[in-house]
Every structure is written in structure tokens, then in C-alpha cells.
Design a protein around this motif. Structure first.
Motif, PDB file in Angstrom:
ATOM      1  N   GLY A  66       0.821  -1.214   0.000  1.00 43.15           N
ATOM      2  CA  GLY A  66       0.000   0.000   0.000  1.00 43.15           C
ATOM      3  C   GLY A  66       0.849   1.255   0.000  1.00 43.15           C
ATOM      4  N   LEU A  67       1.920   1.253   0.809  1.00 51.88           N
ATOM      5  CA  LEU A  67       2.812   2.413   0.841  1.00 51.88           C
ATOM      6  C   LEU A  67       3.552   2.591  -0.484  1.00 51.88           C
ATOM      7  N   LEU A  68       3.948   1.489  -1.100  1.00 50.99           N
ATOM      8  CA  LEU A  68       4.585   1.593  -2.417  1.00 50.99           C
ATOM      9  C   LEU A  68       3.615   2.162  -3.453  1.00 50.99           C
ATOM     10  N   ALA A  71       3.270   5.888  -2.830  1.00 43.23           N
ATOM     11  CA  ALA A  71       4.442   6.605  -3.329  1.00 43.23           C
ATOM     12  C   ALA A  71       4.382   6.753  -4.840  1.00 43.23           C
ATOM     13  N   TRP A  72       3.958   5.695  -5.531  1.00 43.66           N
ATOM     14  CA  TRP A  72       3.841   5.756  -6.993  1.00 43.66           C
ATOM     15  C   TRP A  72       2.807   6.797  -7.397  1.00 43.66           C
ATOM     16  N   LEU A  74       1.878   9.449  -5.727  1.00 42.13           N
ATOM     17  CA  LEU A  74       2.436  10.776  -5.470  1.00 42.13           C
ATOM     18  C   LEU A  74       3.441  11.181  -6.550  1.00 42.13           C
ATOM     19  N   PHE A  75       4.298  10.259  -6.966  1.00 40.79           N
ATOM     20  CA  PHE A  75       5.245  10.563  -8.043  1.00 40.79           C
ATOM     21  C   PHE A  75       4.509  10.930  -9.333  1.00 40.79           C
ATOM     22  N   MET A  76       3.510  10.152  -9.697  1.00 39.41           N
ATOM     23  CA  MET A  76       2.790  10.419 -10.942  1.00 39.41           C
ATOM     24  C   MET A  76       2.004  11.725 -10.863  1.00 39.41           C
ATOM     25  N   THR A  77       1.471  12.042  -9.686  1.00 36.49           N
ATOM     26  CA  THR A  77       0.737  13.296  -9.528  1.00 36.49           C
ATOM     27  C   THR A  77       1.668  14.489  -9.686  1.00 36.49           C
ATOM     28  N   THR A  78       2.838  14.413  -9.077  1.00 35.49           N
ATOM     29  CA  THR A  78       3.772  15.535  -9.218  1.00 35.49           C
ATOM     30  C   THR A  78       4.261  15.685 -10.644  1.00 35.49           C
ATOM     31  N   ARG A  79       4.426  14.587 -11.347  1.00 36.50           N
ATOM     32  CA  ARG A  79       4.834  14.683 -12.760  1.00 36.50           C
ATOM     33  C   ARG A  79       3.741  15.331 -13.600  1.00 36.50           C
ATOM     34  N   ALA A  80       2.482  14.946 -13.338  1.00 35.90           N
ATOM     35  CA  ALA A  80       1.376  15.526 -14.110  1.00 35.90           C
ATOM     36  C   ALA A  80       1.254  17.020 -13.838  1.00 35.90           C
TER      37      ALA A  80
END
Length: 146
Positions: A66-68, A71-72, A74-80
Motif C-alpha cells: 500500500g505504501l509503495l 508513493a507511486w 504521489l510521483f505520478m501526480t507531481t509529474r502531471a
């Protein structure tokens, strides 16, 4: 223990199906079925099944997954957001009088090479009629005597 029993039963059933297939004189298919049916027993004997079943039934493993996943996301949201330019800082204002070397080398370079012929303000040529589309092809064919 339950997973090992299920894998052994699946292997035994697969070997039985392989025997019936071989009895029907389809040896290539029977060999392939036997190979597939030996995989679960091989996984049990190597300890992979015990490792996977121990991993699946522990809540800490699911919390880690769930934590992984979080994190994924959050990474994709910041990239978008970064691609849309929402989080970017504004560009600094240009100095008065313009900085030397910051202007385009050839201001007319963005003008397409076809169409206006590099002349600014020239009107585009009128569109050719559909019948004129093949005039070039006809000229080439006539040149070659076809």
C-alpha cells in the motif's frame, strides 16, 4: 501446508491429463501438458510456494504494498502537475532594452520554406483544383512516352 497440497493435486491432475492425451497418440501435446503440470511441484520443492504464501498472509506485507502504491501515485501526480506548469516559478522579467544575444538569429526562420517563398506579407497561392493534382504525373508519363 495447504498450498503445497493444492500444488501437488494440480500436478497429479495435470499428469493424468497428459497420460490420457498420450493414450490418444498426441505425444507433443502430452509432453507439453506434463511439463506444465510439473511446474507447481517444482515450485513447492524449491520453497517458492512457502515464501509466497508467507508473504501473502502477513498484514505488514500488504501495508508495504500500500505504501509503495501511495508513493507511486504521489510521483505520478507531481509529474502531471509539473507538465501542466502549475508548480513552475514565473519567468523573470526581461531587462529594459533587451539583452544582447537573446534575440533570434534569423527572425524570418520560422516562416515555412514553401508557400510564401520567404516573403513576409505575401498572400498564399490559391489552392489547385482537384483536376490539376495529376498534371505533374501526366507530364512525367508523357516525358517517358507512356
Amino acid at each position: 501446508m495447504l498450498a503445497e497440497t493444492i500444488c501437488s493435486a494440480v500436478s497429479a491432475a495435470g499428469l493424468g491429463i497428459a497420460a490420457v492425451t498420450a493414450y490418444r497418440k498426441r505425444f507433443l501435446a502430452a509432453t507439453r501438458i506434463a511439463a506444465y503440470s510439473l511446474v507447481p511441484v517444482g515450485l513447492v520443492l524449491t520453497g517458492v510456494v512457502e515464501w509466497v504464501s508467507g508473504m501473502v498472509f502477513r498484514p505488514t506485507v500488504w501495508i508495504g504494498f500500500g505504501l509503495l502504491g501511495l508513493a507511486w501515485v504521489l510521483f505520478m501526480t507531481t509529474r502531471a502537475v509539473e507538465r501542466r506548469g502549475v508548480g513552475r516559478a514565473e519567468k523573470p522579467p526581461k531587462p529594459a532594452g533587451g539583452a544582447p544575444g537573446r534575440e533570434a538569429v534569423a527572425p524570418g526562420a520560422s516562416v515555412p520554406s514553401l508557400g510564401t517563398g520567404g516573403r513576409q506579407g505575401a498572400e498564399p497561392a490559391p489552392a489547385a483544383a482537384p483536376a490539376d493534382d495529376f498534371s505533374d504525373i501526366e507530364a512525367i508519363l508523357k516525358k517517358h512516352g507512356i
